[in-house]
Design a protein around this motif. Structure first.
Motif, PDB file in Angstrom:
ATOM      1  N   HIS A  63       0.855  -1.194   0.000  1.00 31.57           N
ATOM      2  CA  HIS A  63       0.000   0.000   0.000  1.00 31.57           C
ATOM      3  C   HIS A  63       0.890   1.243   0.000  1.00 31.57           C
ATOM      4  N   CYS A  86      -3.982   5.475   2.515  1.00 34.80           N
ATOM      5  CA  CYS A  86      -3.428   4.699   1.416  1.00 34.80           C
ATOM      6  C   CYS A  86      -3.777   5.416   0.124  1.00 34.80           C
ATOM      7  N   ILE A 120      -3.780   4.002  -2.857  1.00 38.49           N
ATOM      8  CA  ILE A 120      -4.609   3.205  -3.765  1.00 38.49           C
ATOM      9  C   ILE A 120      -5.993   3.806  -3.590  1.00 38.49           C
ATOM     10  N   HIS A 154      -8.865   2.145  -2.142  1.00 39.93           N
ATOM     11  CA  HIS A 154      -8.762   1.896  -0.696  1.00 39.93           C
ATOM     12  C   HIS A 154      -9.132   3.133   0.106  1.00 39.93           C
ATOM     13  N   MET A 178      -9.689   3.428   4.151  1.00 41.85           N
ATOM     14  CA  MET A 178      -8.262   3.312   4.465  1.00 41.85           C
ATOM     15  C   MET A 178      -7.649   4.712   4.579  1.00 41.85           C
TER      16      MET A 178
END
Ligand SMILES: [Cu+2]
Length: 742
Positions: free
Chosen positions: A570, A712, A714, A717, A722
């Motif tokens: 990540h 994160c 991403i 995510h 996240m």
């Protein structure tokens, strides 16, 4: 991962089948990327705007761009793709959806006016947005009851009794947008975080409207960026809560280059930005984003979140807004600014001559996310996750004219241990056509022995060192005031039952990822403690009642130990500050996870059993298992100490820490946290070159507004939990700051 009880499947089948069947389906048919011609159109150059004292206005606009190559469908014809982009006043279209690049100068603030002209999801032509919004995420939700935001957000797969209808449908209202300056050292009121979105019809959240011209019904925000940080290739992109993945996918991203005439290396080769993204298209050339429904066999059905996918990876590589472009280069040096603007795809990049004749040109990394390195670092290849940047000098002088080099990609998906990229499609990024005779290149030459970028004669000072990059320890004279141990956790959903659209058979599917968390804490810092009236009660934890658990002191240096308990890497990104990678170290994931799970106190509500969780069992979204603030100092963050001994005999940590790669050893704001490793960051809550110990390090009050977040990068995510807020505790009163004009 949890062991699911078969007993409960009977009741799940009814709910899941109903829920899954209701979800609307995109009418789009995906286009196979192998049918798209490669290296047909030139790389688009991005519009550049040199910032002066005048306000720069950018309007988020829907228009048709030329993303796919000429001849994708009809010879000689460039397909048009509906996108969103930041256009200047008077512009109604642009060849590339990306951009522009703002070129700012250190010490001269830039006033930006961002206008939302995106209209409504009901009428947008960007089908990837229209058919992929997911109201079951914790998301902006402009049509939600202001007193009960995120009406459809729930933790379990099936709609609970009393949940509003329509949660399984795509959103149909005005498009919320937020503009974040990634890598920007900006006051919290101007950070453009997830809770500072606004729409074209005047609804908004948070402090997006606490900008220079005050409050009121409008469709824009005005941000006055201080530009007091060192020269850096930062960028701006959308950051809307729970919808960033779609807004960025539709095109909302641009560059922001801060130049520091005093400290930047002089006479660098010409700069070419290369923003790398991946996309999917339909058979009409429109952006396509896969949904997670049963009828879409690309993914395991995930009825908790019928349209969210755990990690979007596309089968088309797009650079500067053009699929598989080429760039004609002379036999000389260039500085390429690589930026990974993808949702989730990682790139491991190197140049080859596919004909196998020419020796690939030499490459040197000269800069990282937030500044230059002291010395160029020669690399054969380099790896970037989403959000990272590298400035790289490539010397084409040794490559014979007529050679067509290809920039290759070998990063697996998910990174680092998933499937290898298909060599003929996403295994290649773009082409460089070497042209003409050798030129007399007088630009900075990184090949000269002892060449320096900073710290040499006539250059700016060497970068301040928090980390001894050779040893992976804190630099001499640097001490950490706190060490936080923070975990990365994946929460799996329940097994699903749905009708397989091909066989027509009711099929049980394993549960997919339900959400991804940092430190096992949901974005709002709350957790499920029980069920009342069919709705889940959310109460704050006692050890961070404000919902904010990371509250660093301005000026402090902290070590953040990112303990990755998931199977994938990540890219961890911090707002406001840049940091230096300290080191990475392997650990025994099984032993640590056992100790971690055993530390949970029991309680809460397990939707699988209808009972509280037993003592010693992982509770999703509970937060860390131990008290956040009163754990031993080493493990501040509420987790078992990663440096402790397991069962009195074996250490969790394995082997010695690994220092950062030479090309990573500069100022970063996004760093790769690999699975099976603890990734340690030296984070100083102060500008890069302010001397250690300075009171009032920032030229603004770092507290207030909507605060900051760490997450994160991403994007799929960060859209599903996240991400966590951070609140910086100031060490000077707000009125004493020199920069208050925001
Ligand atoms: Cu992630």
């Amino acid at each position: 991962m949890r062991i699911w009880k078969v007993l409960l499947l009977a009741c799940l089948i009814v709910s899941a089948g109903t829920w899954g069947a209701m979800a609307a389906q995109s009418p789009q048919v995906p286009l196979a990327s192998k049918a798209i011609p490669k290296f047909v159109d030139p790389l688009p150059s991005l519009d550049a705007i040199v910032a002066g004292t005048d306000q720069i206005e950018l309007q988020m606009t829907e228009f048709q761009a030329e993303v796919l190559p000429t001849g994708t469908f009809t010879p000689g014809v460039v397909p048009k793709t509906w996108v969103w982009g930041y256009l200047q006043p008077g512009q109604t279209t642009r060849a590339s959806y990306l951009g522009p690049v703002i070129v700012a100068t250190r010490g001269q603030p830039t006033e930006m006016k961002f206008v939302n002209n995106l209209g409504s999801a009901a009428t947008t032509n960007v089908l990837a947005y229209k058919y992929s919004t997911d109201q079951t995420l914790h998301w902006a939700d402009p049509l939600g009851d202001p007193d009960m935001k995120n009406k459809c957000n729930h933790m379990v797969m099936f709609p609970s009794p009393g949940e509003p209808d329509g949660c399984d449908q795509n959103y149909n209202g005005p498009v919320p947008a937020a503009v974040h300056l990634h890598g920007g050292e900006v006051p919290p009121q101007l950070d453009g975080g997830p809770d500072s979105w606004f729409t074209s019809d005047g609804s908004y959240q948070g402090h997006g409207f606490y900008s220079k011209d005050g409050n009121g019904l409008k469709n824009y925000s005005i941000y006055r960026y201080p530009n007091e940080q060192q020269g850096a290739p930062i960028w701006f992109h959308d950051h809307t809560l729970g919808a960033t993945r779609l807004n960025v996918y539709a095109g909302l991203a641009g560059g922001y280059l801060i130049k520091d005439p005093v400290n930047d290396p002089a006479n660098l080769p010409p700069l070419v930005p290369l923003v790398i993204q991946d996309r999917m298209f339909d058979t009409n050339g429109q952006l396509f984003f896969p949904a997670d429904t049963a009828a879409n066999l690309l993914w395991t059905p995930n009825p908790e979140h019928p349209y969210w996918v755990p990690e979007f990876v596309g089968d088309v590589i797009v650079v500067n807004g053009k699929a598989w472009p080429y760039l004609t280069v002379e036999k000389k040096r260039y500085t390429f600014l690589f930026l990974n603007g993808s949702n989730a795809r990682t790139y491991e990049m190197f140049l080859i001559d596919p004909a196998g004749v020419a020796t690939p040109p030499r490459m040197w990394v000269i800069g990282t996310d937030d500044g230059y390195l002291d010395k160029p670092v020669q690399v054969k290849k380099f790896t970037m996750m989403s959000g990272e940047r590298y400035q790289v000098i490539v010397d084409f002088s040794t490559v014979p004219a007529g050679t067509n080099l290809v920039l290759k990609n070998t990063a697996k998906t998910p990174f680092p241990a998933g499937a290898a990229p298909i060599a003929t499609t996403v295994g290649q990024i773009m082409q460089f056509r070497v042209n003409g005779n050798a030129v007399n290149d007088t630009t900075f030459n990184p090949a000269v022995a002892g060449a320096t970028l900073r710290g040499g004669a006539g250059q700016g000072p060497a970068i301040m060192r928090l980390v001894n990059a050779a040893t992976g320890a804190l630099a001499a004279g640097v001490t950490a005031q706190k060490t936080r141990q923070l975990t990365l956790n994946e929460v799996m959903g329940m097994p699903q039952a749905a009708v397989n659209p091909v066989t027509g058979v009711l099929t049980n599917y394993p549960g997919g990822p339900l959400e991804i968390l940092v430190n096992n804490t949901k974005w709002d810092g709350k957790r499920i403690v029980g069920v009342a009236n069919g709705m889940y009660e959310l109460l704050p934890r006692g050890d961070f009642p404000s919902g904010v658990s990371e509250t660093p002191n301005e000026g402090d240096t902290e070590i953040w130990e990112i303990v990755n308990l998931t199977a994938d890497a990540h890219p961890i990104h911090l707002h406001l500050t840049s940091f230096q990678l300290l080191n990475r170290q392997n650990f025994n994931v099984t032993a640590y996870t056992a100790a971690y799970n055993a530390a949970f106190p029991g309680g809460g509500y397990d939707p699988m059993t209808g009972q509280p969780y037993p003592v010693g069992v992982f509770i999703p979204g509970f937060g860390p298992p131990l008290d956040y603030n009163t754990g031993i100092t080493r493990a501040l963050g509420g987790n078992p100490d990663i440096a402790a001994f397991a069962n009195g005999k074996k250490k969790y940590l394995l082997g010695a820490p690994t220092p950062p790669l030479p090309e990573e050893a500069g100022w970063k704001d996004t760093v790769i946290a690999y699975p099976g490793q603890v990734t340690r960051l030296a984070v100083r809550w102060a500008p890069q070159d302010v001397p250690i110990g300075t009171i009032g390090s920032y030229p603004f009050d770092p507290n207030g507004g909507d605060g900051y977040v760490w997450h994160c990068h991403i994007v799929d995510h960060e859209d599903n939990e996240m991400m966590r807020p951070t609140s910086v505790m100031p060490n000077l009163p707000p009125e004493s700051r020199s920069y208050t004009d925001y």
